[in-house]
Scaffold this motif. Structure first.
Motif, PDB file in Angstrom:
ATOM      1  N   LYS A  69      37.925  33.013  30.687  1.00 55.04           N
ATOM      2  CA  LYS A  69      38.157  33.573  32.107  1.00 55.04           C
ATOM      3  C   LYS A  69      36.932  34.215  31.764  1.00 55.04           C
ATOM      4  O   LYS A  69      36.720  35.137  30.949  1.00 55.04           O
ATOM      5  CB  LYS A  69      39.053  34.823  32.234  1.00 55.04           C
ATOM      6  N   SER A  71      34.282  34.558  34.954  1.00 49.10           N
ATOM      7  CA  SER A  71      33.779  35.538  36.618  1.00 49.10           C
ATOM      8  C   SER A  71      32.455  35.428  36.474  1.00 49.10           C
ATOM      9  O   SER A  71      31.105  36.426  35.915  1.00 49.10           O
ATOM     10  CB  SER A  71      34.315  37.232  35.856  1.00 49.10           C
ATOM     11  N   GLU A 177      38.828  29.368  32.733  1.00 47.46           N
ATOM     12  CA  GLU A 177      39.514  29.841  34.569  1.00 47.46           C
ATOM     13  C   GLU A 177      38.153  30.544  34.798  1.00 47.46           C
ATOM     14  O   GLU A 177      37.363  31.037  33.726  1.00 47.46           O
ATOM     15  CB  GLU A 177      40.859  31.192  34.650  1.00 47.46           C
ATOM     16  N   ASN A 179      36.135  32.270  37.535  1.00 46.64           N
ATOM     17  CA  ASN A 179      36.063  32.552  39.102  1.00 46.64           C
ATOM     18  C   ASN A 179      34.696  32.668  39.838  1.00 46.64           C
ATOM     19  O   ASN A 179      34.239  33.716  39.671  1.00 46.64           O
ATOM     20  CB  ASN A 179      37.561  33.769  39.739  1.00 46.64           C
ATOM     21  N   PRO A 195      36.354  23.749  45.154  1.00 44.94           N
ATOM     22  CA  PRO A 195      37.233  24.828  43.997  1.00 44.94           C
ATOM     23  C   PRO A 195      38.220  24.091  43.986  1.00 44.94           C
ATOM     24  O   PRO A 195      38.370  23.752  44.804  1.00 44.94           O
ATOM     25  CB  PRO A 195      36.701  26.296  44.548  1.00 44.94           C
ATOM     26  N   ARG A 197      40.592  26.567  44.413  1.00 41.83           N
ATOM     27  CA  ARG A 197      41.754  27.474  44.944  1.00 41.83           C
ATOM     28  C   ARG A 197      40.227  28.044  45.302  1.00 41.83           C
ATOM     29  O   ARG A 197      39.604  28.671  44.754  1.00 41.83           O
ATOM     30  CB  ARG A 197      42.806  27.475  44.295  1.00 41.83           C
ATOM     31  N   SER A 199      40.051  32.187  47.590  1.00 36.06           N
ATOM     32  CA  SER A 199      41.630  33.383  47.627  1.00 36.06           C
ATOM     33  C   SER A 199      40.808  34.534  47.904  1.00 36.06           C
ATOM     34  O   SER A 199      39.298  34.149  47.805  1.00 36.06           O
ATOM     35  CB  SER A 199      42.048  33.942  46.097  1.00 36.06           C
ATOM     36  N   PHE A 206      37.042  34.524  47.115  1.00 39.19           N
ATOM     37  CA  PHE A 206      36.488  33.765  44.815  1.00 39.19           C
ATOM     38  C   PHE A 206      36.946  32.013  45.335  1.00 39.19           C
ATOM     39  O   PHE A 206      38.181  32.487  46.277  1.00 39.19           O
ATOM     40  CB  PHE A 206      37.672  34.842  44.493  1.00 39.19           C
ATOM     41  N   HIS A 208      38.034  28.840  42.778  1.00 35.77           N
ATOM     42  CA  HIS A 208      38.176  29.659  41.265  1.00 35.77           C
ATOM     43  C   HIS A 208      38.422  27.905  40.838  1.00 35.77           C
ATOM     44  O   HIS A 208      38.731  26.919  41.585  1.00 35.77           O
ATOM     45  CB  HIS A 208      40.137  29.793  41.415  1.00 35.77           C
ATOM     46  N   TYR A 209      38.840  27.646  39.341  1.00 28.94           N
ATOM     47  CA  TYR A 209      38.809  26.134  38.509  1.00 28.94           C
ATOM     48  C   TYR A 209      39.557  26.914  37.642  1.00 28.94           C
ATOM     49  O   TYR A 209      39.612  28.119  37.136  1.00 28.94           O
ATOM     50  CB  TYR A 209      37.610  26.535  38.094  1.00 28.94           C
TER      51      TYR A 209
END
Length: 287
Positions: A69, A71, A177, A179, A195, A197, A199, A206, A208-209
């Motif tokens: 992940k 960030s 992942e 974000n 992106p 998504r 959120s 954020f 997201h990928y």
């Protein structure tokens, strides 16, 4: 006559006492100086030996990351970019092992840890080497879990922020992942590619990928173009008063770089205190 003898005897005793005190204070001063030299020498030796130990530690070949992940948080608690890498290598039986992570050139490492399966958060010593346009962070992982956070500043002057963040990996990644957090008080925030998504959580937005890095593409950068406008350089949160409510519990260590940056000041104050103490001893010795 008797009174004069007593006075002379008292004077001799006082002088003898002063001589003893001078010797004691002189020995104490020598001891303090030797202690400072010894501690400084040991600190230099310890740091060099640990770096050599990291470099010499064997890296198991053929490592693969199961989940990673990333960030990317522009101007979260500093007027620069906070980036967090966390995840897990696929085969826990191949650890302990040294692992190497690619970060932007000049990145300031704040945390380098190996979370245990029981939830412990064990920070590790690390070594940073320049690899041309990027840096490589080598750290010793007792477990197959890793956590790496750092700061760097791709932001240029002016209200418009426009930069590209590249993700490079030395290992193939099954699930990657990503974000990206939109800074507070920013306008016109855009990310390319689009992106998968979006959120919202506690006032933050954020992006997201979800992707992967196969073996054949592990040397190719995954790039994200980020642009927005923002007045001033005030970050989104003041980490001093933050309750880390937005962060995962493991991220509570972010900001350790502030403590590390204060260490030289603490060392300077310590040495200054020792010098003042030694000066006072010298004054007593002179008296």
């Amino acid at each position: 006559m008797f009174h004069q003898d007593e006075t002379r005897r008292g004077s001799d005793n006082h002088e003898e006492h002063n001589i003893i005190m001078r010797k004691v204070l002189f020995l104490v001063g020598i001891f303090l100086v030797l202690t400072i030299i010894g501690l400084a020498s040991y600190g230099i030796y310890w740091k060099r030996s640990k770096v050599q130990e990291i470099r010499a530690f064997h890296e198991v070949s053929g490592l693969e990351i199961g989940r990673m992940k990333v960030s990317i948080w522009p101007e979260y608690d500093e007027p620069q970019l906070l980036v967090i890498y966390e995840g897990r290598f696929k085969d826990p039986s191949r650890f302990p092992s040294k692992a190497r992570f690619i970060v932007p050139k000049g990145a300031e490492i704040s945390d380098a840890c190996s979370p245990s399966p029981q939830g412990g958060h064990f920070c590790q010593l690390f070594d940073v080497e320049n690899r041309g346009n990027s840096d490589e962070v080598s750290l010793r992982l007792p477990y197959n879990n890793f956590f790496l956070s750092f700061y760097y500043n791709p932001l240029k002057g002016g209200e418009v922020r426009d930069f590209v963040y590249p993700i490079l990996s030395n290992y193939p990644v099954d699930v990657l992942e990503v974000n990206i957090q939109e800074p507070l008080r920013s306008t016109g925030f855009r990310v390319d590619p689009k992106p998968m998504r979006v959120s919202s959580e506690k006032g933050f937005k954020f992006f997201h990928y979800g992707l992967s890095i196969p073996q054949k593409d592990k040397d190719r950068a995954v790039e994200f173009n980020i642009s927005y406008a923002k007045k001033g350089n005030k970050p989104s949160v003041n980490i001093k008063y933050s309750d880390y409510g937005l962060m995962d519990e493991k991220l509570a260590g972010v900001g350790t770089h502030k403590i590390l940056s204060a260490l030289p000041i603490m060392k300077t104050l310590f040495v200054l205190g020792i010098l003042i103490f030694a000066f006072q001893i010298f004054r007593l010795y002179r008296r």
